[in-house]
Design an enzyme around this catalytic site. Structure first.
Site, PDB file in Angstrom:
ATOM      1  N   HIS D 186       0.852  -1.190   0.000  1.00  0.00           N
ATOM      2  CA  HIS D 186       0.000   0.000   0.000  1.00  0.00           C
ATOM      3  C   HIS D 186       0.885   1.237   0.000  1.00  0.00           C
ATOM      4  CE1 HIS D 186      -3.669   2.303   0.605  1.00  0.00           C
ATOM      5  NE2 HIS D 186      -2.936   3.081   1.384  1.00  0.00           N
ATOM      6  N   GLY D 195      -7.335   4.270   1.268  1.00  0.00           N
ATOM      7  CA  GLY D 195      -8.146   4.648   0.114  1.00  0.00           C
ATOM      8  C   GLY D 195      -7.334   5.155  -1.046  1.00  0.00           C
ATOM      9  N   LEU D 221     -10.356  -3.706   3.579  1.00  0.00           N
ATOM     10  CA  LEU D 221      -9.402  -3.040   2.703  1.00  0.00           C
ATOM     11  C   LEU D 221      -8.384  -2.213   3.501  1.00  0.00           C
ATOM     12  CD1 LEU D 221      -9.014  -2.646  -0.320  1.00  0.00           C
ATOM     13  CD2 LEU D 221     -10.338  -0.541  -0.120  1.00  0.00           C
ATOM     14  N   ASP D 222      -7.114  -2.352   3.202  1.00  0.00           N
ATOM     15  CA  ASP D 222      -6.050  -1.550   3.821  1.00  0.00           C
ATOM     16  C   ASP D 222      -5.945  -1.769   5.317  1.00  0.00           C
ATOM     17  OD1 ASP D 222      -5.725  -0.517   1.284  1.00  0.00           O
ATOM     18  OD2 ASP D 222      -6.686   1.397   1.728  1.00  0.00           O
ATOM     19  N   GLU D 223      -6.583  -2.810   5.841  1.00  0.00           N
ATOM     20  CA  GLU D 223      -6.542  -2.996   7.287  1.00  0.00           C
ATOM     21  C   GLU D 223      -5.937  -4.333   7.695  1.00  0.00           C
ATOM     22  OE1 GLU D 223     -10.233  -2.080   9.194  1.00  0.00           O
ATOM     23  OE2 GLU D 223     -10.332  -0.116   8.228  1.00  0.00           O
TER      24      GLU D 223
END
Lengths: 278, 278, 278, 278
Positions: D186, D195, D221-223
């Site tokens: 990311h 995001g 998402l992204d976690e």
């Protein structure tokens, strides 16, 4: 409308910024970015200016020479990729990083050819459709080998030579031919661990940080003007081979950062040091 | 011969560097260091100049106002220690670092007093012979407490307020009174982990790097213009209390770096961001 | 229930972890954290174990000696603050950081006294109600001065001596008396810039990163086992005095980190290197 | 003689290190490196052991299961390159770095194929003689496209999937099929700037450090669990495009470091966090 880069260095005196910026203003050029530095130790002035506009280069240069000290060095260029010949030996990591960046235009870089004293990197270079020149040192005197390397290099019109883990020492004569135009990556945090196998030296000394140094090559081995340095923490668990492996990533990043700066005309060299307008 | 700092920001237009440097040149002042930046997004120009010489401040300011856009902000000061009131709560580490630096003149800093909502830091402050004001919030409404804090602060003529781990939220009114003059240290790498107990948040998220952020305080909590950020690597072995302990050294270093920059007039604030001439 | 720290180092052989952990298991002790390392170059085993429980120290030590190689070194201690005498000269920054940490119990540290060869740090030390011993070197032979320093130091029962910018060289005899118990902070990224005024050397070499090194003192000046190193980026705009100022923050952080490790019994010293269980 | 890696995690209890090391000792295996960690919050024990010798895997596993808690997870493998399918979109920098490392065996990595939703990276992949699968999302529903991607991926027997700047979101179903086996890079210092377009977000927030995060993908998402994070300092002069360019080097380094750890079986995943034995 082109983007121009003006570089000036000269003995310091009052009014230099005013005078230089005046020439650009009166020619109705658009100043985009301006950096200046005065080295108080040596009384020397450095200035780098990016501007755009309709630039009559001859006129600008004449105007500047008319108002600046005689001992000035001026360069005025459009921003264009620089021509580079890369020298290598066997290790791929710096070279492959440059080949990728060259292929994708990540740096202001145009690699003309790779010259090497071993053949192992040929397949890598040929993947990228670039000329690869093998100049083996096997059975050759040092002078003869260097002459052959020089011949290979000089068959190209290079702005800069990059030593991407080229493991042979270049003579003072060779270096003077490309004065301040040869960039080397040294696998230590200079001036620590000059000489051979710095990772083994670092291992034996038990340092807790290792690094790499990108520098211009001068006649004193490992003592040229430093452009960038990068470091990473290490610990007692690493063998010297693991230090070397960890160091390779630092080397390629340090070299790429240095090249970005040099190829964008951001680096001045004087008194064995660099002034870098990042 | 004094050292002066001239700061200018205004809408960008051609010739600004030439014009400003011309005023200094014609008054025979010695330009020591010059930094400029043009924010292309907002078309805004920033300039900071250090110079020395016989400076008739009135004349210089008049000359500058005569040639610069109406919407300009100009400040011209001699380099002098800035007066600061420190607000604190219970944690000592940022405060003690500032007290030591103040005592030894490590920063361009003159602490006038410490105001706190707990009494535990009094002995520390008194070691350094500085006034300590306890304004306890016990049994007080938020507004009344803040009014009392403000009264304590306003009894001094502070250039800046520093929140050295002051754990109470200041109202928008308070902040506007000291607009761009309150510096806070937030114990996270903003914008990650806004709000309470960021080290516990960081622990629960399992991050591999933690940090601290020094920023100007504005009406949106933890969202003011960032001045400096510092980070350190962490790993799975650390409890959140150990993260907090490790973070304290980062906090005090980030705050000291930010103060050095602000107190030397190197920081411009605009559009909720900073321009920092390091 | 106390927290214990067991440290073992001995020639490596099979089964060491199993045997040591067996002794603790059979005495129903609670292993909290265990770190091991085998130095393959020298065939040497290092182990540090934190445990809690009802510990009959004599019995544990006997059991361990019964199953481990003869050439083993074992220490078993409860976790307690270590007694330290600090030596200083004129610079305050490392000393003041330690005094603050001592006052707030930030490290596992108990400063017994400060011994200095100048008087300028006396007011600082006395703020913190600690004994300050001036042993001026004025008009004294080196040997006589060192004997006086040693007498001052030996009037305390110190676990460790910390040279917090103590600018005199200690003799081999002095060092052997406190073998692996003297920690120094050197103001460079060793082994770069050994000797005097490393910041001026760094300035002249034009490095782009400077650092500090905390190390045990041995008979070879600046060549003792390295505990921690810290670095910060610098650039061409800094004078050597500015490098020194920037370096001071790095020095105090590097020294504090090294002391945290040493005072928590996390550091083994052998072959002029350290094994550090962070 | 092979090198083995034994990984154990289970609820913590007394004697685990003793018992596990006993099994290896009694089978006369050579312990090379041992790492343990007890997560006190969850009362969970993690252990990773490297050993060599004549290993009867069945017997070792039976012996371990006989003495460890029922809820244990054990894996015992020889050290071998892991099979990886890489997913990409248009950006080359992470993919090209992996292709180079794969070609030179810099990581414990064996890339089986590259699957992409655009065709632009095909020439790069084919330089390295690896299969390239275009699965365009043009004119396809999300579900249908993902099914096609999955089909392409499942035609290989991958240990891990690597999302090398693959810019499509994977469904929870897809992720569960490769639970803790999908690694993503990311382009921000998570949890900051989740995001879209994190570099633009970072630019607008005016941060002074940017970073990248390599993490396992989970249904949020992204976690997902963070493996490595890398940062670099930035300043006000950078546009968001320049931040993105600077970030690319950080992304590829963070991803390579994470893969090195994962592919050497050094990473445990539990409670949305990682335990990493570096």
């Amino acid at each position: 409308m082109s983007l121009y880069i003006l570089r000036i260095d000269c003995p310091d005196e009052k009014g230099l910024v005013h005078k230089v910026s005046g020439v650009l203003y009166h020619h109705e050029l658009n100043l985009i970015r301006n950096d200046e530095f005065v080295d108080r130790t040596h009384g020397h002035f450095y200035m780098r200016t990016e501007f755009s506009g309709e630039c009559q280069e001859e006129k600008i240069l004449n105007a500047l020479h008319g108002i600046l000290p005689d001992a000035v060095t001026i360069s005025l260029t459009t921003q264009r990729p620089k021509n580079v010949v890369v020298l290598a030996t066997k290790e791929h990591h710096c070279l492959s990083d440059l080949l990728i960046r060259n292929a994708y235009r990540d740096l202001n870089l145009n690699i003309l050819a790779v010259v090497a004293n071993h053949d192992v990197l040929r397949p890598l270079v040929e993947k990228f459709n670039l000329p690869f020149h093998l100049v083996s040192h096997e059975g050759m005197e040092r002078e003869a080998h260097e002459a052959a390397i020089l011949a290979a290099v000089e068959s190209y019109d290079a702005d800069y030579l990059v030593l991407a883990k080229y493991m042979r020492i270049l003579s003072a004569e060779f270096q003077q031919r490309y004065s301040n135009r040869i960039i080397n990556i040294h696998h230590s945090f200079l001036p620590a661990f000059v000489g051979a196998n710095p990772y083994r030296q670092a291992f034996e000394r038990g340092v807790k940080i290792i690094g790499a140094t990108a520098h211009f090559v001068n006649e004193h081995l490992d003592e040229g003007p430093i452009i960038t340095q990068e470091v990473i923490p290490v610990n007692h668990t690493k063998t010297w081979q693991e230090l070397a492996a960890a160091g390779r990533d630092v080397e390629k990043i340090a070299l790429a950062k240095a090249l970005k700066l040099v190829l964008e005309d951001r680096v001045f060299v004087k008194n064995n040091k660099t002034v870098v307008f990042e």
